[in-house]
Motif scaffolding. Structure first.
Motif, PDB file in Angstrom:
ATOM      1  N   GLY A  37       9.761  14.203  -5.081  1.00  0.00           N
ATOM      2  CA  GLY A  37       9.975  15.639  -5.047  1.00  0.00           C
ATOM      3  C   GLY A  37      11.386  16.071  -4.719  1.00  0.00           C
ATOM      4  N   HIS A  38      12.299  15.123  -4.500  1.00  0.00           N
ATOM      5  CA  HIS A  38      13.669  15.506  -4.157  1.00  0.00           C
ATOM      6  C   HIS A  38      14.519  15.760  -5.402  1.00  0.00           C
ATOM      7  CE1 HIS A  38      13.042  15.106   0.078  1.00  0.00           C
ATOM      8  NE2 HIS A  38      12.723  13.820  -0.001  1.00  0.00           N
ATOM      9  N   ASP A  39      14.657  14.761  -6.248  1.00  0.00           N
ATOM     10  CA  ASP A  39      15.519  14.914  -7.423  1.00  0.00           C
ATOM     11  C   ASP A  39      14.826  14.495  -8.712  1.00  0.00           C
ATOM     12  OD1 ASP A  39      17.852  15.714  -5.891  1.00  0.00           O
ATOM     13  OD2 ASP A  39      17.924  13.627  -5.227  1.00  0.00           O
ATOM     14  N   ASP A  40      13.485  14.462  -8.707  1.00  0.00           N
ATOM     15  CA  ASP A  40      12.761  13.940  -9.863  1.00  0.00           C
ATOM     16  C   ASP A  40      12.055  15.011 -10.673  1.00  0.00           C
ATOM     17  OD1 ASP A  40      10.787  14.573  -8.037  1.00  0.00           O
ATOM     18  OD2 ASP A  40      10.297  12.494  -7.555  1.00  0.00           O
ATOM     19  N   GLY A  41      12.252  16.276 -10.308  1.00  0.00           N
ATOM     20  CA  GLY A  41      11.637  17.365 -11.063  1.00  0.00           C
ATOM     21  C   GLY A  41      10.160  17.561 -10.789  1.00  0.00           C
ATOM     22  N   LEU A  42       9.631  16.901  -9.776  1.00  0.00           N
ATOM     23  CA  LEU A  42       8.211  17.016  -9.468  1.00  0.00           C
ATOM     24  C   LEU A  42       7.953  18.071  -8.399  1.00  0.00           C
ATOM     25  CD1 LEU A  42       7.171  13.247  -9.367  1.00  0.00           C
ATOM     26  CD2 LEU A  42       6.972  14.860 -11.267  1.00  0.00           C
ATOM     27  N   ASP A  43       6.823  18.755  -8.527  1.00  0.00           N
ATOM     28  CA  ASP A  43       6.418  19.763  -7.548  1.00  0.00           C
ATOM     29  C   ASP A  43       5.049  19.465  -6.950  1.00  0.00           C
ATOM     30  OD1 ASP A  43       8.763  21.405  -7.875  1.00  0.00           O
ATOM     31  OD2 ASP A  43       7.944  22.018  -9.807  1.00  0.00           O
ATOM     32  N   ALA A  44       4.365  18.440  -7.430  1.00  0.00           N
ATOM     33  CA  ALA A  44       3.094  17.977  -6.867  1.00  0.00           C
ATOM     34  C   ALA A  44       2.845  16.571  -7.387  1.00  0.00           C
ATOM     35  CB  ALA A  44       1.939  18.899  -7.263  1.00  0.00           C
ATOM     36  N   VAL A  45       2.128  15.774  -6.601  1.00  0.00           N
ATOM     37  CA  VAL A  45       1.852  14.393  -7.018  1.00  0.00           C
ATOM     38  C   VAL A  45       0.400  14.056  -6.707  1.00  0.00           C
ATOM     39  CG1 VAL A  45       2.655  13.411  -4.818  1.00  0.00           C
ATOM     40  CG2 VAL A  45       2.629  11.986  -6.873  1.00  0.00           C
ATOM     41  N   VAL A  46      -0.244  13.362  -7.637  1.00  0.00           N
ATOM     42  CA  VAL A  46      -1.606  12.877  -7.474  1.00  0.00           C
ATOM     43  C   VAL A  46      -1.548  11.393  -7.132  1.00  0.00           C
ATOM     44  CG1 VAL A  46      -3.812  12.455  -8.647  1.00  0.00           C
ATOM     45  CG2 VAL A  46      -2.521  14.563  -9.117  1.00  0.00           C
ATOM     46  N   VAL A  47      -2.300  10.974  -6.113  1.00  0.00           N
ATOM     47  CA  VAL A  47      -2.382   9.552  -5.769  1.00  0.00           C
ATOM     48  C   VAL A  47      -3.814   9.091  -5.996  1.00  0.00           C
ATOM     49  CG1 VAL A  47      -2.705  10.086  -3.301  1.00  0.00           C
ATOM     50  CG2 VAL A  47      -2.010   7.794  -3.991  1.00  0.00           C
ATOM     51  N   THR A  48      -3.973   7.968  -6.693  1.00  0.00           N
ATOM     52  CA  THR A  48      -5.297   7.431  -6.985  1.00  0.00           C
ATOM     53  C   THR A  48      -5.233   5.908  -6.935  1.00  0.00           C
ATOM     54  OG1 THR A  48      -7.190   7.645  -8.490  1.00  0.00           O
ATOM     55  CG2 THR A  48      -5.016   7.310  -9.504  1.00  0.00           C
ATOM     56  N   GLY A  49      -6.380   5.270  -7.147  1.00  0.00           N
ATOM     57  CA  GLY A  49      -6.440   3.819  -7.134  1.00  0.00           C
ATOM     58  C   GLY A  49      -6.607   3.260  -8.533  1.00  0.00           C
ATOM     59  N   ALA A  50      -6.097   2.073  -8.763  1.00  0.00           N
ATOM     60  CA  ALA A  50      -6.236   1.423 -10.060  1.00  0.00           C
ATOM     61  C   ALA A  50      -7.651   0.880 -10.233  1.00  0.00           C
ATOM     62  CB  ALA A  50      -5.222   0.286 -10.188  1.00  0.00           C
ATOM     63  N   GLY A  51      -8.139   0.945 -11.471  1.00  0.00           N
ATOM     64  CA  GLY A  51      -9.447   0.384 -11.770  1.00  0.00           C
ATOM     65  C   GLY A  51     -10.587   1.244 -11.261  1.00  0.00           C
ATOM     66  N   ASP A  52     -11.787   0.685 -11.336  1.00  0.00           N
ATOM     67  CA  ASP A  52     -12.991   1.417 -10.934  1.00  0.00           C
ATOM     68  C   ASP A  52     -13.649   0.865  -9.677  1.00  0.00           C
ATOM     69  OD1 ASP A  52     -13.073   3.414 -12.855  1.00  0.00           O
ATOM     70  OD2 ASP A  52     -14.040   2.120 -14.335  1.00  0.00           O
ATOM     71  N   ARG A  53     -13.049  -0.180  -9.080  1.00  0.00           N
ATOM     72  CA  ARG A  53     -13.714  -0.805  -7.939  1.00  0.00           C
ATOM     73  C   ARG A  53     -13.394  -0.131  -6.610  1.00  0.00           C
ATOM     74  NH1 ARG A  53     -13.747  -7.143  -7.549  1.00  0.00           N
ATOM     75  NH2 ARG A  53     -15.079  -6.483  -5.821  1.00  0.00           N
ATOM     76  N   ALA A  54     -12.201   0.446  -6.470  1.00  0.00           N
ATOM     77  CA  ALA A  54     -11.840   1.035  -5.178  1.00  0.00           C
ATOM     78  C   ALA A  54     -10.628   1.944  -5.316  1.00  0.00           C
ATOM     79  CB  ALA A  54     -11.525  -0.068  -4.162  1.00  0.00           C
ATOM     80  N   PHE A  55     -10.582   2.956  -4.450  1.00  0.00           N
ATOM     81  CA  PHE A  55      -9.338   3.696  -4.227  1.00  0.00           C
ATOM     82  C   PHE A  55      -8.397   2.763  -3.483  1.00  0.00           C
ATOM     83  CE2 PHE A  55      -6.731   6.335  -1.387  1.00  0.00           C
ATOM     84  CZ  PHE A  55      -6.113   7.172  -2.303  1.00  0.00           C
ATOM     85  N   SER A  56      -8.830   2.302  -2.309  1.00  0.00           N
ATOM     86  CA  SER A  56      -8.132   1.245  -1.579  1.00  0.00           C
ATOM     87  C   SER A  56      -9.037   0.719  -0.481  1.00  0.00           C
ATOM     88  CB  SER A  56      -6.825   1.748  -0.953  1.00  0.00           C
ATOM     89  OG  SER A  56      -6.272   0.746  -0.109  1.00  0.00           O
ATOM     90  N   ALA A  57      -9.097  -0.613  -0.394  1.00  0.00           N
ATOM     91  CA  ALA A  57      -9.894  -1.251   0.653  1.00  0.00           C
ATOM     92  C   ALA A  57      -9.151  -1.327   1.983  1.00  0.00           C
ATOM     93  CB  ALA A  57     -10.315  -2.648   0.212  1.00  0.00           C
ATOM     94  N   GLY A  58      -7.977  -0.689   2.072  1.00  0.00           N
ATOM     95  CA  GLY A  58      -7.230  -0.682   3.324  1.00  0.00           C
ATOM     96  C   GLY A  58      -6.319  -1.893   3.461  1.00  0.00           C
ATOM     97  N   ASN A  59      -5.987  -2.226   4.695  1.00  0.00           N
ATOM     98  CA  ASN A  59      -5.061  -3.332   4.949  1.00  0.00           C
ATOM     99  C   ASN A  59      -5.593  -4.656   4.409  1.00  0.00           C
ATOM    100  OD1 ASN A  59      -4.436  -1.197   6.968  1.00  0.00           O
ATOM    101  ND2 ASN A  59      -2.916  -2.677   7.667  1.00  0.00           N
ATOM    102  N   ASP A  60      -4.681  -5.482   3.972  1.00  0.00           N
ATOM    103  CA  ASP A  60      -5.018  -6.840   3.550  1.00  0.00           C
ATOM    104  C   ASP A  60      -5.472  -7.631   4.781  1.00  0.00           C
ATOM    105  OD1 ASP A  60      -4.952  -9.562   2.820  1.00  0.00           O
ATOM    106  OD2 ASP A  60      -3.420  -9.187   1.297  1.00  0.00           O
ATOM    107  N   LEU A  61      -6.730  -8.055   4.789  1.00  0.00           N
ATOM    108  CA  LEU A  61      -7.295  -8.722   5.961  1.00  0.00           C
ATOM    109  C   LEU A  61      -6.633 -10.063   6.243  1.00  0.00           C
ATOM    110  CD1 LEU A  61     -11.114  -7.987   5.624  1.00  0.00           C
ATOM    111  CD2 LEU A  61      -9.391  -6.783   6.977  1.00  0.00           C
ATOM    112  N   HIS A  62      -6.068 -10.694   5.226  1.00  0.00           N
ATOM    113  CA  HIS A  62      -5.378 -11.971   5.461  1.00  0.00           C
ATOM    114  C   HIS A  62      -4.173 -11.771   6.383  1.00  0.00           C
ATOM    115  CE1 HIS A  62      -7.610 -12.804   1.702  1.00  0.00           C
ATOM    116  NE2 HIS A  62      -7.756 -14.001   2.241  1.00  0.00           N
TER     117      HIS A  62
END
Length: 254
Positions: A37-62
């Protein structure tokens, strides 16, 4: 990042089968949201997860297996800075939750300004099940204290409908409508004007933890700042003109 409409982009959490977040990925998230949003011409951003299995399972447990009191503060600071960057992004962030959001994934959702949730999405604070803590404060932004405690102590997933029933301001849509609706909402928000959305975001973040009138006093300073931009006068005049055009005309007596 993919620009999908005027002033709107989609950024996707994409790592492995369930988008678990490594420490390096937290650094990437921080860098992205600190600069978006600083110098990229954007005024809003959508965040989502790749694929259909999860948005995000959180921290990597390893990586949690390597966590100890000697390295913990430094490693957790990377997570803290990443989530803070999402919350403090200069433009509105819309979470499009396409599947399970666990732990830090759930925290990213809570740091967003608006949430559109798939009817397949679930939410979980699994910390006690995996031997860590953190996440409760983020959940408490969206649901009452005892609902948050239920999630933390049970570590059980809950549905989007459960979250709404407990008070979370989610818009729940069918899975196939998720991303189109999130982009539509982001475009609507972005249309309010470059300076308006940035000042509004900064004002709301600044006064969120304040008392009623301390927060209002801060908001007033942003009103004064906004008045210095031409778009503020244009928006006010447009509303005045619209109201005048819609005002009922007096009926002439005969």
């Amino acid at each position: 990042m993919d620009v999908v409409a005027s002033g709107v982009a989609v950024v996707t959490l994409n790592r492995g089968a369930v988008n678990a977040i490594s420490e390096d990925m937290f650094d990437e998230i921080r860098a992205f949201f600190e600069n978006v949003g600083h110098d990229d011409g954007l005024d809003a951003v959508v965040v989502t997860g790749a694929g259909d299995r999860a948005f995000s399972a959180g921290n990597d447990l390893h990586e949690f297996l390597e966590l100890n009191p000697d390295n913990g503060d430094k490693r957790m600071a990377r997570v803290w800075r990443s989530l803070k960057a999402v919350y403090e992004a200069s433009i509105p962030v819309i979470a499009a939750v396409n599947g399970p959001a666990l732990g830090s994934g759930f925290a990213i959702v809570s740091c967003a300004d608006l949430v559109v949730a798939s009817d397949r999405s679930t939410y979980c604070l699994p910390e006690l099940k995996v031997g860590v803590l953190g996440g409760a404060k983020f959940a408490a932004r969206m649901i009452p204290e005892q609902a948050m405690r239920r999630m933390l102590f049970t570590a059980d997933p809950v549905t989007a409908e459960d979250m709404v029933r407990w008070g979370a301001p989610f818009e729940v849509v069918s899975h196939d409508r998720l991303l189109p609706r999130a982009i539509e909402l982001a475009t609507h928000v972005a249309g309010k004007g470059k300076n308006a959305v940035r000042l509004a975001k900064s004002a709301m973040n600044g006064c969120e933890a304040m008392s009623l009138f301390d927060g209002y006093s801060l908001e007033q300073t942003y009103t004064v700042r906004m008045s210095g931009y031409p778009e503020a006068r244009i928006a006010t005049q447009a509303t005045v003109d619209r109201l005048a055009a819609n005002r009922p005309q007096p009926v002439e007596s005969r």
